[in-house]
Design a protein around this motif. Structure first.
Motif, PDB file in Angstrom:
ATOM      1  N   VAL A 103      18.487 -20.085 -34.048  1.00  0.00           N
ATOM      2  CA  VAL A 103      17.653 -19.807 -35.210  1.00  0.00           C
ATOM      3  C   VAL A 103      17.295 -18.319 -35.287  1.00  0.00           C
ATOM      4  O   VAL A 103      17.314 -17.732 -36.355  1.00  0.00           O
ATOM      5  N   ARG A 104      16.969 -17.708 -34.149  1.00  0.00           N
ATOM      6  CA  ARG A 104      16.597 -16.299 -34.133  1.00  0.00           C
ATOM      7  C   ARG A 104      17.354 -15.594 -33.008  1.00  0.00           C
ATOM      8  O   ARG A 104      17.509 -16.125 -31.921  1.00  0.00           O
ATOM      9  N   VAL A 105      17.791 -14.376 -33.295  1.00  0.00           N
ATOM     10  CA  VAL A 105      18.495 -13.547 -32.322  1.00  0.00           C
ATOM     11  C   VAL A 105      17.673 -12.281 -32.094  1.00  0.00           C
ATOM     12  O   VAL A 105      17.201 -11.660 -33.047  1.00  0.00           O
ATOM     13  N   ASP A 106      17.485 -11.917 -30.823  1.00  0.00           N
ATOM     14  CA  ASP A 106      16.769 -10.692 -30.472  1.00  0.00           C
ATOM     15  C   ASP A 106      17.779  -9.600 -30.159  1.00  0.00           C
ATOM     16  O   ASP A 106      18.789  -9.847 -29.495  1.00  0.00           O
ATOM     17  N   GLY A 132      14.341   0.280 -28.212  1.00  0.00           N
ATOM     18  CA  GLY A 132      14.015  -0.217 -29.539  1.00  0.00           C
ATOM     19  C   GLY A 132      14.371  -1.685 -29.621  1.00  0.00           C
ATOM     20  O   GLY A 132      15.348  -2.128 -29.001  1.00  0.00           O
ATOM     21  N   THR A 133      13.570  -2.449 -30.350  1.00  0.00           N
ATOM     22  CA  THR A 133      13.819  -3.883 -30.464  1.00  0.00           C
ATOM     23  C   THR A 133      13.721  -4.334 -31.915  1.00  0.00           C
ATOM     24  O   THR A 133      13.065  -3.691 -32.738  1.00  0.00           O
ATOM     25  N   SER A 134      14.357  -5.435 -32.181  1.00  0.00           N
ATOM     26  CA  SER A 134      14.279  -6.091 -33.479  1.00  0.00           C
ATOM     27  C   SER A 134      14.785  -7.515 -33.292  1.00  0.00           C
ATOM     28  O   SER A 134      15.255  -7.880 -32.217  1.00  0.00           O
ATOM     29  N   SER A 135      14.672  -8.302 -34.322  1.00  0.00           N
ATOM     30  CA  SER A 135      15.230  -9.657 -34.283  1.00  0.00           C
ATOM     31  C   SER A 135      15.577 -10.076 -35.698  1.00  0.00           C
ATOM     32  O   SER A 135      15.151  -9.449 -36.672  1.00  0.00           O
ATOM     33  N   GLN A 155      21.601  -5.127 -39.716  1.00  0.00           N
ATOM     34  CA  GLN A 155      20.276  -4.664 -40.115  1.00  0.00           C
ATOM     35  C   GLN A 155      19.319  -4.659 -38.916  1.00  0.00           C
ATOM     36  O   GLN A 155      18.544  -3.720 -38.737  1.00  0.00           O
ATOM     37  N   ALA A 156      19.387  -5.673 -38.078  1.00  0.00           N
ATOM     38  CA  ALA A 156      18.522  -5.732 -36.887  1.00  0.00           C
ATOM     39  C   ALA A 156      18.875  -4.622 -35.905  1.00  0.00           C
ATOM     40  O   ALA A 156      17.981  -4.020 -35.302  1.00  0.00           O
ATOM     41  N   VAL A 157      20.164  -4.336 -35.739  1.00  0.00           N
ATOM     42  CA  VAL A 157      20.570  -3.237 -34.851  1.00  0.00           C
ATOM     43  C   VAL A 157      20.047  -1.915 -35.408  1.00  0.00           C
ATOM     44  O   VAL A 157      19.519  -1.076 -34.668  1.00  0.00           O
ATOM     45  N   GLU A 158      20.154  -1.711 -36.715  1.00  0.00           N
ATOM     46  CA  GLU A 158      19.644  -0.493 -37.335  1.00  0.00           C
ATOM     47  C   GLU A 158      18.136  -0.357 -37.111  1.00  0.00           C
ATOM     48  O   GLU A 158      17.647   0.726 -36.787  1.00  0.00           O
TER      49      GLU A 158
END
Length: 176
Positions: A103-106, A132-135, A155-158
């Motif tokens: 469902v979600r990827v970090d 840096g982090t995002s999900s 987009q999450a990597v950016e």
């Protein structure tokens, strides 16, 4: 009660803005050794994200230009050479849904940025490892090929890269 709240807000705003308070990522920074002429001479990107090098160059240039007095020049004219080294880019399953579907990827990126004196090649500054982090949430319609990242992944990597660049730039030291 509303009048008291309004009075508190009116008295607080000038105090906060008058003392030079800035939001994170907006504070002006000081470059080491008072350099003003920079060149990004190297980006090491050991990841599979081929677009990442150009993104790092562009966004680091924007971040520094927004927060410091700097001129970007050719390598032979620079006072300092910037090296950006991606240590690792990790994507991990963050959350599995009820039906055992992802469902979600970090996303997490670790990088180091350092500056070398252009004449002596001595290191004059290092950010240390900046993380840096995002999900992102995986939608069923985004899964075109299993195992292949979709647009939400990029987009999450950016976002993670921008977070790491902001944190690294914050370590330059603030100008007050």
């Amino acid at each position: 009660m509303r009048i008291l709240f309004l009075l508190l807000v009116i008295l607080t705003i000038p105090g906060v803005t008058g003392c030079g308070y800035n939001f994170a990522g907006m504070v002006p920074v000081r470059l080491p050794a008072n350099v003003e002429l920079l060149n990004i001479s190297e980006v090491q990107n050991p990841t599979q994200e081929v677009w990442l090098e150009a993104y790092l160059r562009s966004n680091f240039r924007d971040e520094i230009s927004r927060r410091a007095e700097v001129t970007w020049v050719d390598e032979n004219e620079a006072e300092a050479l910037v090296h950006i080294q991606v240590e690792r880019l990790r994507t991990s399953d963050g959350l599995i849904g009820v039906d055992d579907r992802l469902v979600r990827v970090d996303v997490r990126i670790d990088m180091e940025i350092f500056m070398l004196d252009a004449l002596t090649q001595e290191r004059i500054w290092s950010s240390g490892i900046a993380r840096g982090t995002s999900s992102y949430h995986v939608a069923r319609e985004e899964i075109v090929v299993p195992g292949e990242p979709g647009p939400a992944h990029r987009q999450a990597v950016e976002e993670a890269v921008d977070d790491a660049l902001r944190r690294a730039t914050d370590r330059l030291g603030h100008v007050f």
